[in-house]
Design a protein around this motif. Structure first.
Motif, PDB file in Angstrom:
ATOM      1  N   GLY A 143       0.783  -1.223   0.000  1.00  0.00           N
ATOM      2  CA  GLY A 143       0.000   0.000   0.000  1.00  0.00           C
ATOM      3  C   GLY A 143       0.814   1.272   0.000  1.00  0.00           C
ATOM      4  O   GLY A 143       0.411   2.285  -0.576  1.00  0.00           O
ATOM      5  N   ARG A 144       1.975   1.231   0.628  1.00  0.00           N
ATOM      6  CA  ARG A 144       2.740   2.462   0.826  1.00  0.00           C
ATOM      7  C   ARG A 144       3.688   2.771  -0.331  1.00  0.00           C
ATOM      8  O   ARG A 144       4.114   3.918  -0.482  1.00  0.00           O
ATOM      9  CB  ARG A 144       3.537   2.372   2.130  1.00  0.00           C
ATOM     10  CG  ARG A 144       2.654   2.291   3.357  1.00  0.00           C
ATOM     11  CD  ARG A 144       3.464   2.115   4.627  1.00  0.00           C
ATOM     12  NE  ARG A 144       4.189   3.324   4.980  1.00  0.00           N
ATOM     13  CZ  ARG A 144       3.795   4.189   5.904  1.00  0.00           C
ATOM     14  NH1 ARG A 144       2.668   3.990   6.559  1.00  0.00           N
ATOM     15  NH2 ARG A 144       4.513   5.256   6.170  1.00  0.00           N
ATOM     16  N   ALA A 145       4.004   1.772  -1.128  1.00  0.00           N
ATOM     17  CA  ALA A 145       5.062   1.948  -2.122  1.00  0.00           C
ATOM     18  C   ALA A 145       4.584   2.571  -3.430  1.00  0.00           C
ATOM     19  O   ALA A 145       5.392   3.095  -4.189  1.00  0.00           O
ATOM     20  CB  ALA A 145       5.718   0.596  -2.417  1.00  0.00           C
ATOM     21  N   SER A 200       0.923   7.237   3.650  1.00  0.00           N
ATOM     22  CA  SER A 200       1.431   7.306   5.020  1.00  0.00           C
ATOM     23  C   SER A 200       0.331   7.324   6.073  1.00  0.00           C
ATOM     24  O   SER A 200       0.608   7.376   7.268  1.00  0.00           O
ATOM     25  CB  SER A 200       2.320   8.541   5.188  1.00  0.00           C
ATOM     26  OG  SER A 200       1.607   9.721   4.834  1.00  0.00           O
ATOM     27  N   ALA A 201      -0.945   7.277   5.658  1.00  0.00           N
ATOM     28  CA  ALA A 201      -2.048   7.187   6.618  1.00  0.00           C
ATOM     29  C   ALA A 201      -2.024   5.815   7.288  1.00  0.00           C
ATOM     30  O   ALA A 201      -1.553   4.825   6.710  1.00  0.00           O
ATOM     31  CB  ALA A 201      -3.379   7.415   5.923  1.00  0.00           C
ATOM     32  N   GLY A 238      -0.098  10.908   6.819  1.00  0.00           N
ATOM     33  CA  GLY A 238       0.170  10.735   8.238  1.00  0.00           C
ATOM     34  C   GLY A 238      -1.060  10.703   9.116  1.00  0.00           C
ATOM     35  O   GLY A 238      -0.941  10.632  10.347  1.00  0.00           O
ATOM     36  N   ALA A 239      -2.260  10.737   8.545  1.00  0.00           N
ATOM     37  CA  ALA A 239      -3.484  10.681   9.353  1.00  0.00           C
ATOM     38  C   ALA A 239      -3.573   9.333  10.061  1.00  0.00           C
ATOM     39  O   ALA A 239      -3.203   8.296   9.505  1.00  0.00           O
ATOM     40  CB  ALA A 239      -4.707  10.901   8.475  1.00  0.00           C
ATOM     41  N   GLU A 240      -4.070   9.361  11.308  1.00  0.00           N
ATOM     42  CA  GLU A 240      -4.232   8.146  12.113  1.00  0.00           C
ATOM     43  C   GLU A 240      -5.712   7.866  12.286  1.00  0.00           C
ATOM     44  O   GLU A 240      -6.450   8.701  12.827  1.00  0.00           O
ATOM     45  CB  GLU A 240      -3.593   8.336  13.484  1.00  0.00           C
ATOM     46  CG  GLU A 240      -2.091   8.460  13.467  1.00  0.00           C
ATOM     47  CD  GLU A 240      -1.385   7.125  13.627  1.00  0.00           C
ATOM     48  OE1 GLU A 240      -2.068   6.119  13.911  1.00  0.00           O
ATOM     49  OE2 GLU A 240      -0.162   7.101  13.473  1.00  0.00           O
ATOM     50  N   VAL A 243      -9.686  14.835   6.047  1.00  0.00           N
ATOM     51  CA  VAL A 243      -8.872  14.678   7.248  1.00  0.00           C
ATOM     52  C   VAL A 243      -7.440  14.990   6.842  1.00  0.00           C
ATOM     53  O   VAL A 243      -6.837  14.261   6.056  1.00  0.00           O
ATOM     54  CB  VAL A 243      -9.000  13.259   7.832  1.00  0.00           C
ATOM     55  CG1 VAL A 243      -8.119  13.099   9.061  1.00  0.00           C
ATOM     56  CG2 VAL A 243     -10.455  12.940   8.163  1.00  0.00           C
ATOM     57  N   SER A 244      -6.896  16.078   7.368  1.00  0.00           N
ATOM     58  CA  SER A 244      -5.598  16.584   6.900  1.00  0.00           C
ATOM     59  C   SER A 244      -4.426  15.890   7.586  1.00  0.00           C
ATOM     60  O   SER A 244      -4.596  14.960   8.392  1.00  0.00           O
ATOM     61  CB  SER A 244      -5.529  18.096   7.122  1.00  0.00           C
ATOM     62  OG  SER A 244      -6.373  18.762   6.210  1.00  0.00           O
ATOM     63  N   GLN A 245      -3.227  16.398   7.298  1.00  0.00           N
ATOM     64  CA  GLN A 245      -1.981  15.774   7.719  1.00  0.00           C
ATOM     65  C   GLN A 245      -1.931  15.540   9.233  1.00  0.00           C
ATOM     66  O   GLN A 245      -2.180  16.441  10.026  1.00  0.00           O
ATOM     67  CB  GLN A 245      -0.785  16.655   7.331  1.00  0.00           C
ATOM     68  CG  GLN A 245      -0.605  16.823   5.849  1.00  0.00           C
ATOM     69  CD  GLN A 245      -1.302  18.045   5.307  1.00  0.00           C
ATOM     70  OE1 GLN A 245      -2.337  18.450   5.806  1.00  0.00           O
ATOM     71  NE2 GLN A 245      -0.721  18.641   4.273  1.00  0.00           N
TER      72      GLN A 245
END
Length: 198
Positions: free
Chosen positions: A38-40, A70-71, A90-92, A107-109
């Motif tokens: 998913g991240r690549a 990066s979420a 980077g959202a969690e 939903v932002s960074q």
């Protein structure tokens, strides 16, 4: 299967599990798949590919919904994103309970959607969970926090690093910790009325 275990029996404060083995295995598999596959993949193709992966693990993903590489999503089958909804870099999404994003919700960074808490009156520190709903066209700004059971109503804004622990009414702007209303936002319907009367 995603319900927390009874802390009086599993004793997580002493090192016991908070969730069933099946739940933990599902999440471990998901983390491996997201990390490896998913991240690549970069945008724009990556958005299509990540929607496919999330759907494969039970998420409901609308047309044009976007999840950045990066979420972090705790459990895909507890995630529902309508068309054009976005989970930014980077959202969690700590979705022990369901998290729902309406059409165009952003939903932002590094914002944090947290459906989990603990019963601090319980000697076993029982884990609890309540759903989060982000209605259409709302915006959770960078590094903001939305707590368990909160509904952010249509068009509402939670400013950067704001902390929402109760519902935010439609077309309002909130900031601070705990969040307080700092402004109102003009809805599209009101904009149409204003233009017609000018």
């Amino acid at each position: 299967m995603s319900e927390p275990l009874d802390a009086a029996k599993s004793r997580p404060v002493s090192g016991g599990p908070s969730f069933s083995f099946v739940n933990r295995a599902e999440r471990a598999l998901w983390r491996a798949v997201w990390f490896l596959l998913g991240r690549a993949v970069p945008p724009p193709f990556g958005h299509h590919w990540r929607r496919f992966l999330l759907r494969a693990f039970g998420a409901r993903m609308g047309t044009g919904s976007v999840v950045y590489a990066s979420a972090t999503i705790w459990l895909p089958r507890n995630l529902s994103m309508a068309e054009r909804a976005t989970l930014g870099p980077g959202a969690e999404c700590y979705n022990i309970a369901p998290v729902t994003l309406g059409p165009g919700a952003i939903v932002s960074q590094r914002a944090f959607l947290c459906t989990g808490s603990h019963d601090y009156e319980d000697p076993h520190f029982q884990l609890t969970a309540r759903p989060i709903v982000l209605d259409a066209n709302c915006w959770i700004a960078a590094e903001a926090f939305v707590g368990p059971g909160v509904e952010v109503c249509e068009g509402a804004v939670l400013a950067a690093r704001g902390c929402a622990v109760s519902n935010l009414p439609a077309w309002t702007v909130w900031g601070g910790n705990p969040a307080r209303q700092i402004a109102e936002r003009t809805s599209p319907d009101q904009s149409s009325i204003n233009r017609a009367t000018d």
